[in-house]
Design an enzyme around this catalytic site. Structure first.
Site, mmCIF file in Angstrom:
data_model
loop_
_atom_site.group_PDB
_atom_site.id
_atom_site.type_symbol
_atom_site.label_atom_id
_atom_site.label_comp_id
_atom_site.label_asym_id
_atom_site.label_seq_id
_atom_site.Cartn_x
_atom_site.Cartn_y
_atom_site.Cartn_z
ATOM 1 N N GLU A 114 38.190 39.352 39.845
ATOM 2 C CA GLU A 114 39.507 38.980 39.341
ATOM 3 C C GLU A 114 39.544 37.473 39.044
ATOM 4 O O GLU A 114 39.079 36.658 39.845
ATOM 5 C CB GLU A 114 40.526 39.342 40.419
ATOM 6 N N LYS B 139 47.096 43.338 35.401
ATOM 7 C CA LYS B 139 47.321 43.780 36.770
ATOM 8 C C LYS B 139 48.745 44.302 36.893
ATOM 9 O O LYS B 139 49.694 43.675 36.418
ATOM 10 C CB LYS B 139 47.090 42.608 37.726
ATOM 11 N N CYS C 53 42.542 44.611 41.789
ATOM 12 C CA CYS C 53 42.801 44.257 43.193
ATOM 13 C C CYS C 53 43.923 45.054 43.838
ATOM 14 O O CYS C 53 43.755 46.200 44.213
ATOM 15 C CB CYS C 53 43.061 42.755 43.302
#
Length: 642
Positions: free
Chosen positions: A48, A117, A173
């Site tokens: 990330e 995300k 994540c």
């Protein structure tokens, strides 16, 4: 070769980086992509925000960093334009006057798509909402980047049109840690592999939790999962990162890296996506129409690489390699077998069991299982009626081992010889007893079964079967002979596992340990043909039907994985290259196929018995197939491609 057999070679790369130095970071990422390409990698995943670094803090609000990130992305795009490899990198990206934490999919000088995300953590040590918006706030579904229109959104699937099994999706994540992870919907809508760009810091106990999270995500989604976390070159002002990389497949960790490496590191593995497609096809509960959505599919053409797979497969797929895990597995299996029998005895209200005891592995295991069931129910072992039935092929070694095992265990031993009754039967049916053919053998097997059944009737008990899974798959049993019983405790235990189960029980019982050791050293044989003059076993089963090590390997990949016969042959050649020639493997694979198809009629009328592993051939459970199915297509394909 990879695509041909349904594999995708993936890599998880953790680059050595400098926080906020996008030029340095992008150069290192390009170097790693080239290294991955040289290793035959088709798709590589990075952490990330790897172009900038995850720990930039309020620098994310600075135009200079954001512009540098775009320059870094372009450097990666142009630096890999001549490589047949897909790269997934993380960076901050301004869209719709908002800043998003995104994964960018790069291929041959272009960008296939961008995925933001979804879940932005803002608790404990995380403060991401200070800088980033969540993917649900995205307004545009495409943007202009480097003069080209690029798709952006959480509804993107990436599909290789040259390999129908290679479909992947992306989550970032925290998306993995939430209850309704994007990967669930991505997989429901066709993704076979999920790539996660992450930055997960280390605190005590988090490593194990993270590892289990990735493993279970791959299990519940029946997918490959490639997890790549930020490395320890991130800023350590408040947090420490380890660069944890994991490649998982359908609940199994295939490979993970050594954490806390200050240098760049990479792990590479082949994911068997074709097997997962088979598992999904078999599992009719997998697809949930409520989870289906309007996903945009981004097609690409990723050529197959003419290289062998690097994936290694166990020679003993039913036996855990790790000793501690093997002991734990054996304990669990024995318990399942014994509990199934205990329930049956309790239900029919009897304490008597009858078993033919030969001094071989299978009957020994069944005998040990009966003792464990009696322990559960509090029944005295004297209620086990173990009958040794010496015949024309019985050796002193197996006879003595059988008798001594029963005596030391406190069970009731009976000896009923079958020679005279078989000789009479040969006369009755007009068979020359000097002709040692299948009739000669099966007369003995059926005579033994008749004795067991009649004694059980007389004693008010039940006959416990001893045949194992491998024998049933190959049909290596006498119809209405050792094929039949009133409850069969070994029906889903493959031959290669029987040995370890017997060894496990013998190892925890000092009273019979030496007997068990000698039983384990005895060649596998039905002992239906006369022994040598010095009482040695001449009829060795594996000389007739082939090595059980090979057959159990074939059973696992054919029945459990549903694999193409050509692929099974390819894998077997690689796995057993030091034990068997290609010709031997082909020979026994053909034996396996022909016997499996021709012997289904025996499996269609099996007695009850507990399923303990992933494979069962019970006609009431896992295997429903016609007795008259033709093997021709499998044989033709095997011979055509050799």
């Amino acid at each position: 070769m990879l695509n041909k057999y349904g594999y995708v070679r993936v890599a998880s790369g953790v680059p050595k980086l400098e926080v906020s130095d996008c030029e340095y970071n992008s150069i290192e990422i390009v170097r790693m992509i080239k290294e991955a390409y040289d290793k035959g990698v088709q798709i590589i995943n990075f952490p990330e925000l790897c172009i900038t670094g995850y720990t930039c803090g309020d620098l994310f609000n600075n135009d200079n960093l954001l512009d540098s990130a775009l320059d870094g992305l372009e450097r990666v795009v142009l630096g890999t334009k001549d490589l047949e490899i897909i790269s997934i990198v993380g960076m901050p990206l301004e869209v719709d006057s908002q800043l998003f934490n995104v994964g960018v999919v790069i291929y041959k000088g272009g960008i296939l798509g961008i995925v933001p995300k979804v879940s932005i953590p803002n608790y404990s040590e995380f403060y991401e909402k200070r800088w980033f918006s969540g993917g649900k706030n995205l307004i545009s579904n495409k943007i202009k980047l480097f003069g080209r229109e690029v798709l952006i959104g959480n509804d993107l699937l990436f599909r290789n049109v040259l390999d129908k099994y290679n479909v992947f999706g992306i989550e970032i994540c925290e998306d993995l840690w939430i209850p309704n992870a994007p990967s669930v919907r991505l997989c429901q809508n066709g993704a076979n592999v999920i790539f996660n760009l992450s930055a997960s810091n280390e605190i005590v106990g988090k490593y194990e939790y993270r590892r289990d999270l990735v493993r279970m995500a791959s299990a519940k989604n029946v997918c490959g999962y490639v997890y790549t976390s930020a490395g320890c070159n991130e800023s350590s002002s408040d947090l420490v990162f380890s660069g944890h990389s994991i490649i998982s497949e359908n609940g199994n960790i295939l490979l993970e890296n050594k954490r806390f490496d200050l240098d760049s590191n990479m792990i590479v593995m082949d994911i068997d996506v074709k097997r997962m497609v088979n598992d999904r096809r078999v599992n009719k509960s997998y697809i949930d129409r409520d989870m289906l959505g309007n996903y945009r599919v981004v097609d690409f053409e990723l050529m197959d690489r003419d290289i062998d797979i690097i994936r290694e497969y166990s020679k003993y797929p039913f036996v855990p390699f790790n000793n501690d895990k093997r002991v734990s597995r054996c304990k669990e299996i024995i318990t399942i077998q014994a509990m199934g029998l205990a329930k049956r005895l309790k239900h029919i209200n009897t304490q008597k069991t009858v078993i033919g005891i030969s001094g071989g592995l299978d009957s020994t295991l069944a005998f040990l299982v009966i003792m464990e069931a009696y322990k559960i129910l509090g029944i005295d072992n004297k209620n086990i009626i173990a009958i040794t039935m010496p015949g024309f092929g019985t050796t002193n070694r197996t006879y003595n081992n059988a008798c001594e095992l029963v005596r030391r265990s406190g069970a009731t031993l009976r000896e009923i010889g079958i020679k005279d009754s078989c000789i009479q039967h040969f006369k009755d049916i007009g068979h020359d007893m000097n002709k040692h053919d299948v009739t000669y053998e099966n007369v003995q097997a059926r005579e033994r079964t008749q004795i067991l059944m009649d004694v059980a009737n007389k004693e008010g008990g039940i006959v416990i079967g001893t045949g194992d899974l491998s024998e049933l798959v190959l049909g290596w049993c006498t119809y209405n002979g050792d094929h039949m019983s009133m409850y069969a405790v070994n029906v889903s235990i493959p031959k290669t596992l029987v040995r370890y189960l017997v060894e496990y029980v013998g190892g925890i019982n000092d009273n019979i340990k030496d007997i068990i050791k000698d039983i384990l050293d005895t060649p596998v044989s039905p002992e239906l043909l006369p022994p040598s003059k010095n009482d040695k076993i001449l009829q060795v089963t594996e000389d007739n039907i082939g090595p059980y090590m090979l057959h159990d390997y074939f059973i696992y990949h054919f029945l459990r994985c549903g694999e193409d016969i050509e692929k099974i042959y390819y894998l077997a050649k690689r796995t057993f290259k030091d034990e068997y020639s290609d010709e031997e493997i082909k020979k026994w694979l053909l034996v396996f196929l022909k016997r499996f198809f021709s012997q289904q009629f025996k499996r269609n009328c099996l007695p009850d018995g507990p399923k303990v592993g992933s494979i069962s051939v019970s006609p009431r459970g896992d295997l429903r197939m016609p007795s008259d199915g033709s093997v021709c297509e499998w044989v033709k394909k095997l011979e055509r491609n050799i």
